[in-house]
Design an enzyme around this catalytic site. Structure first.
Site, short mmCIF file in Angstrom:
data_model
loop_
_atom_site.label_atom_id
_atom_site.label_comp_id
_atom_site.label_asym_id
_atom_site.label_seq_id
_atom_site.Cartn_x
_atom_site.Cartn_y
_atom_site.Cartn_z
N TYR A 61 0.79 -1.22 0.00
CA TYR A 61 0.00 0.00 0.00
C TYR A 61 0.83 1.28 0.00
O TYR A 61 0.52 2.23 -0.73
CB TYR A 61 -0.99 -0.02 1.17
N GLU A 80 -8.96 -7.23 4.31
CA GLU A 80 -8.13 -8.30 3.74
C GLU A 80 -7.51 -9.18 4.83
O GLU A 80 -7.36 -10.39 4.64
CB GLU A 80 -7.05 -7.68 2.85
#
Length: 400
Positions: free
Chosen positions: A94, A137
């Site tokens: 990310y 997730e």
């Protein structure tokens, strides 16, 4: 997020919208220049076609426009998280994406528009979204770990069955011989495919086409032709058809996806076009296995008799299940028998939907994008509520 961040992000939505595709194209340039190894994660065919850039631009704009009411993005977050999970995206990815996205925004909009204040607000907003996705997730990864399956693992091709002139089923069994975790009908598998003829490792998702069992997973893959002249054919689908045989090994990720039957006893309408039959067939087979006797309407469109996959299986279900109404449409009825191969010549239309489908039904549909847009438009013309419509888009998510 603090109110000033929300205000700045919403104020910049028109600017981002006007330059969305330019920003995402610049983003992927920065991303792959800095991290060429990520070309083994992203679908480079979608990069070449521009689909991935367009999808990312839509996602960015959707997030920015709804940043003050993020509850509206719940289904989208679930869909993105499910896709990330099947690609084995990790928290450390990310910051890489965020850094290059901010660089792209500043590069395209210029420092006079993308000031330090604007970039700081977008950094905070991106970080907030990343935290949400990482959290969702994490739950998916932990559930997979409970089944002893982390990342990709080896599966053997146990059977390879031709279903039509362009669709072949692959029956996959785990090389370690362990029982398979159950999946939800409508979910898909990710395959990690390597070949000496491929410039990169390729990751692809294929819907599971049968109900869940402990012994094998089945995917049914369409051999994708070149979409137009001077463009390549489907790299992985053609490789699977031509080069992968019984006894070969494929790397497979634990099933994922959010295209799931709602927990309701309302009538069901399952509408498929071409290879879009696969997730809906998984749903129908599961309902049949469970003895679900609610009214089910099955509508399927395909080009002709040769491209009609799973015809014999569906004819058998139609004969055995009094609660099932099956209708098949062919574009070309040459060499086909009405009532055996097909029911209507032409396309699924509003009259057909109006005559066959209960108003209070839940509608699930999947197929090529033009088919999806046509079905969606027809259902809206019939005043079917948005909450009753459920669909799966193969490839980067696009709006209908």
């Amino acid at each position: 997020m603090n109110p000033s961040t929300i205000a700045i992000v919403k104020q910049t939505v028109p600017l981002i919208s006007a330059s969305g595709n330019d920003i995402t194209q610049q983003f992927y340039t920065f991303l792959f220049d800095e991290n060429p190894q990520l070309k083994h994660v992203f679908n480079m065919a979608n990069q070449a076609s521009g689909k991935q850039q367009s999808s990312l631009a839509s996602a960015i704009l959707g997030y920015a426009a709804n940043i003050d009411k993020l509850e509206a993005l719940g289904p989208v977050v679930e869909r993105i998280a499910a896709k990330h999970f099947t690609l084995d995206i990790q928290p450390e990815h990310y910051p890489i994406v965020g850094r290059n996205l901010l660089k792209a925004i500043r590069k395209v909009l210029g420092e006079d528009v993308a000031t330090d204040e604007v970039i700081s607000a977008w950094s905070d907003a991106y970080g907030h979204l990343a935290d949400i996705l990482i959290g969702v997730e994490k739950n998916l990864y932990e559930a997979a770990a409970d089944h002893g399956w982390v990342g990709f693992k080896a599966f053997n091709v146990d059977r390879k069955v031709e279903q039509s002139s362009e669709i072949t089923s692959f029956y996959l069994t785990p090389a370690d011989g362990k029982p398979l975790p159950e999946f939800h009908p409508g979910q898909y598998l990710s395959l990690e495919v390597k070949s000496d003829s491929f410039p990169y490792t390729e990751l692809r998702q294929y819907s599971l086409s049968d109900s869940s069992n402990k012994d094998y997973y089945r995917i049914s893959v369409k051999k994708e032709p070149a979409p137009q002249e001077n463009t390549p054919h489907g790299l992985v689908s053609n490789h699977l058809h031509a080069d992968i045989n019984v006894g070969d090994t494929l790397q497979v990720h634990v099933p994922g996806g959010d295209f799931l039957l709602k927990n309701t006893d309302k009538p069901l309408v399952l509408i498929s076009g071409g290879v879009g039959i696969t997730p809906l067939l998984s749903m129908l087979n599961d309902l049949t296995k469970r003895g679900d006797n609610r009214p089910i309407v099955w509508l399927h469109g395909t080009r002709n008799k040769a491209t009609h996959a799973f015809k014999e299986h569906l004819n058998m279900l139609d004969a055995d299940l009094p609660n099932l109404t099956k209708v098949v449409c062919y574009e070309d009825i040459s060499h086909a028998e009405m009532g055996v191969d097909y029911n209507y010549s032409g396309y699924i239309n509003t009259d057909m939907l109006s005559d066959l489908c209960p108003e209070d039904a839940e509608y699930y549909f999947c197929g090529p994008m033009p088919f999806m847009k046509a079905i969606y438009s027809q259902l809206k013309q019939l005043n079917i509520n948005e909450e009753q419509l459920h669909y799966e888009v193969f490839g980067p998510n696009e709006a209908l």
